[in-house]
Design a protein around this motif. Structure first.
Motif, mmCIF file in Angstrom:
data_model
loop_
_atom_site.group_PDB
_atom_site.id
_atom_site.type_symbol
_atom_site.label_atom_id
_atom_site.label_comp_id
_atom_site.label_asym_id
_atom_site.label_seq_id
_atom_site.Cartn_x
_atom_site.Cartn_y
_atom_site.Cartn_z
ATOM 1 N N THR A 131 8.372 -7.347 11.982
ATOM 2 C CA THR A 131 9.016 -6.898 11.139
ATOM 3 C C THR A 131 9.357 -7.966 10.030
ATOM 4 N N HIS A 132 8.289 -7.559 8.998
ATOM 5 C CA HIS A 132 8.755 -8.504 7.923
ATOM 6 C C HIS A 132 9.802 -7.653 6.366
ATOM 7 N N VAL A 133 11.031 -9.486 6.509
ATOM 8 C CA VAL A 133 11.579 -8.755 6.307
ATOM 9 C C VAL A 133 11.663 -10.046 4.559
ATOM 10 N N GLU A 134 12.474 -8.826 3.689
ATOM 11 C CA GLU A 134 12.278 -9.794 2.294
ATOM 12 C C GLU A 134 13.417 -9.101 1.385
ATOM 13 N N PRO A 135 14.410 -10.312 0.923
ATOM 14 C CA PRO A 135 15.284 -10.022 0.006
ATOM 15 C C PRO A 135 14.251 -9.837 -1.038
ATOM 16 N N LEU A 136 14.153 -7.977 -1.856
ATOM 17 C CA LEU A 136 14.257 -7.597 -3.053
ATOM 18 C C LEU A 136 14.581 -8.666 -4.089
ATOM 19 N N HIS A 137 13.588 -8.319 -4.582
ATOM 20 C CA HIS A 137 13.428 -9.539 -6.403
ATOM 21 C C HIS A 137 13.961 -8.731 -7.258
ATOM 22 N N PRO A 138 14.832 -9.998 -8.056
ATOM 23 C CA PRO A 138 15.866 -10.244 -9.460
ATOM 24 C C PRO A 138 15.401 -9.275 -10.129
ATOM 25 N N HIS A 139 13.799 -8.805 -10.517
ATOM 26 C CA HIS A 139 13.630 -8.441 -11.184
ATOM 27 C C HIS A 139 12.819 -7.276 -10.825
ATOM 28 N N ARG A 140 13.964 -6.073 -10.986
ATOM 29 C CA ARG A 140 13.653 -4.852 -10.572
ATOM 30 C C ARG A 140 13.287 -4.275 -8.885
ATOM 31 N N ASP A 141 14.498 -5.168 -8.197
ATOM 32 C CA ASP A 141 14.309 -4.921 -7.056
ATOM 33 C C ASP A 141 12.643 -4.507 -5.589
ATOM 34 N N ALA A 142 12.141 -5.993 -6.769
ATOM 35 C CA ALA A 142 10.622 -5.566 -5.725
ATOM 36 C C ALA A 142 10.436 -6.488 -4.822
ATOM 37 N N GLY A 143 9.523 -5.325 -4.244
ATOM 38 C CA GLY A 143 9.274 -5.891 -2.546
ATOM 39 C C GLY A 143 8.182 -6.615 -2.450
ATOM 40 N N LEU A 144 8.259 -7.879 -2.841
ATOM 41 C CA LEU A 144 6.659 -8.924 -3.452
ATOM 42 C C LEU A 144 5.985 -8.905 -2.166
ATOM 43 N N THR A 145 6.758 -8.928 -0.892
ATOM 44 C CA THR A 145 5.971 -8.682 0.612
ATOM 45 C C THR A 145 4.820 -7.790 0.849
ATOM 46 N N TRP A 146 5.146 -6.415 -0.172
ATOM 47 C CA TRP A 146 4.752 -5.010 0.399
ATOM 48 C C TRP A 146 4.032 -5.143 -0.363
#
Length: 488
Positions: free
Chosen positions: A94-109
């Motif tokens: 499972t890949h977990v990431e804190p979503l980015h402050p720019h538009r809640d982006a999931g950049l790993t996804w």
């Protein structure tokens, strides 16, 4: 670090059919999952959960030993899960990431989605920044997200820790996890650096099995090592915490040219020590921002429907055609290898200028202007342009004032651009499309042999070669000529 009490509830379980309106909003607002990936067809499901608990804040102590400052601060945040619908298809990674402050982006996804689906890995995104939660709660869907309470102010370390504990304890519906890879890009890459260096990653019996810090420089001032609380002093540029070391789990730093310009003082050797497994990968011809096919923020359509469309920041130069995402996919696989005890390949580093030089001229370059050293990507080894990790803005920024991209100059500083070689020079170096394809394929094959590219992605790169040559070699084709109208 004692674990806090937390609980998980489902936000209506599995979501409505992908791309349809959210039933609870009462408005024609598309669902948050505008993914350009058919999850149903890929036998994946997307679910939302509400994670609730009591967080605290921390203050800087000795390296790896922060001190508790406050406790008992209530929070409720959104956790987004994408996983195989059948456990038979799941790898347990499972890949977990804190979503980015720019538009809640999931950049790993954004970068890995096709590959994660091929593998059968799961992905989890956690909303940790208060401005995004406020937007979701107050504007996007008050009925659905009205209970969100993300205080920020240094609570994000506990909130992220609780989310990882929920993944580790298999508390998010049918998601079952055996190995957790924590990752972040840019601002969230820096969050991951602090999370690892301050001991959160290995607290509570071990919250993660490996960490990927992507396009984040440890030497980028406050951005490279965010303070534990907003009112804390910035960690000094010479502080050893800015150089990743002795985390206790494998850590990969994956940098483009943009971040590498400020990372020179934080360089260290690779290591296979079990307590300090580390790799640095620097990608030649890569930039902080690249416009990959199908890339967009997780909340893109919903934000646009609420009046927050991300139109990008136009550049005066031609935008880069780099595909760093394809290399990063392979490097994430190598990180899983390292977690499982298999040594990851080492890569050449960029060549740096000596002495006191401006950041923009920190990396040594060849006669064309392309960087020397690093992972030699095919668009650099068979170059048709000079690739730069910066651009020049042609318009103002995009997005709400609190998003990073609202500042056009800042956005341009991170945006990759390229200056095409003259068509006559292209034809001199590569007389035909076939000659170029052979050179491009040879460079692609070298990456495959070094395990820094996946066979499933190599074909996509090689298929682009004839079109790259035809565009660059055509005297009448102005598509790569810098234009004020060129957009991100």
């Amino acid at each position: 670090m004692k674990p806090s009490a937390w609980s998980v509830t489902s936000l209506d379980g599995a979501r409505a059919p992908f791309g349809t309106a959210l039933a609870s909003s009462g408005a024609d607002v598309p669902a948050l999952s505008d993914l350009t990936v058919d999850l149903d067809g890929a036998r994946y499901v997307e679910e939302e959960f509400l994670l609730s608990g009591a967080a605290g804040t921390w203050e800087t102590g000795d390296p790896g030993a922060p001190r508790r400052r406050e406790s008992g601060i209530p929070y409720r945040t959104r956790v987004l899960v994408r996983r195989p619908s059948s456990l038979r298809d799941a790898t347990g990674v499972t890949h977990v990431e804190p979503l980015h402050p720019h538009r809640d982006a999931g950049l790993t996804w954004d970068a890995l989605a096709p590959h994660l689906i091929r593998r059968g890995d799961a992905w989890v995104g956690v909303t940790v920044f208060p401005d995004v939660a406020r937007l979701m709660r107050d504007q996007l869907d008050p009925d659905r997200y009205g209970r969100l309470l993300v205080p920020g102010l240094g609570t994000e370390w506990d909130v992220l820790s609780d989310a990882l504990a929920a993944v580790r304890e298999n508390a998010l519906g049918a998601l079952e996890t055996r190995r957790i890879v924590l990752s972040g890009w840019s601002a969230t890459g820096s969050v991951c650096r602090v999370f690892a260096q301050e001991g959160f990653a290995t607290a509570r019996g071990g919250l993660v099995d490996g960490v990927a810090i992507v396009i984040s420089s440890g030497g980028a001032g406050p951005a490279g090592y965010p303070p534990l609380t907003p009112d804390a002093a910035t960690v000094d540029l010479a502080d050893p915490r800015r150089t990743v070391r002795d985390v206790g789990v494998p850590v990969f730093e994956i940098l483009s040219e943009t971040e590498s310009e400020t990372h020179r003082a934080q360089l260290r050797d690779d290591s296979d020590d079990p307590a300090d497994t580390y790799r640095l990968y620097q990608l030649a011809g890569a930039a902080h921002i690249e416009d990959w096919p199908g890339r967009h923020a997780t909340n893109a359509r919903t934000l646009a429907a609420a009046g927050h469309a991300d139109t990008g920041v136009p550049m005066r130069e031609a935008l880069t055609d780099a595909r760093s995402d394809l290399v990063v996919r392979a490097l994430f696989d190598r990180l899983v290898d390292a977690i499982d005890g298999r040594p990851a390949p080492r890569a050449a580093r960029f060549s740096y200028e000596t002495g006191d030089v401006p950041e923009e001229r920190m990396l040594r370059r060849d006669a064309d202007g392309n960087v020397l050293g690093g992972i030699r990507t095919p668009w650099i080894e068979a170059a048709l342009a000079a690739y730069a990790p910066h651009g020049t803005p042609a318009a103002k920024g995009s997005g709400p004032d609190w998003t990073p991209m609202a500042d056009a100059g800042f956005a341009a500083r991170l945006t990759g651009t390229m200056t095409p070689l003259a068509p006559a020079e292209v034809r001199r170096r590569f007389p035909s499309a076939e000659a170029y394809r052979e050179a491009f394929t040879a460079a692609t094959d070298a990456l495959l042999a070094e395990r820094m590219l996946l066979a499933d992605d190599a074909g996509e790169l090689i298929e682009s070669a004839p079109g790259r040559w035809e565009t660059a070699a055509d005297e009448s084709d102005a598509s790569l000529v810098p234009s004020p109208e060129a957009g991100v």
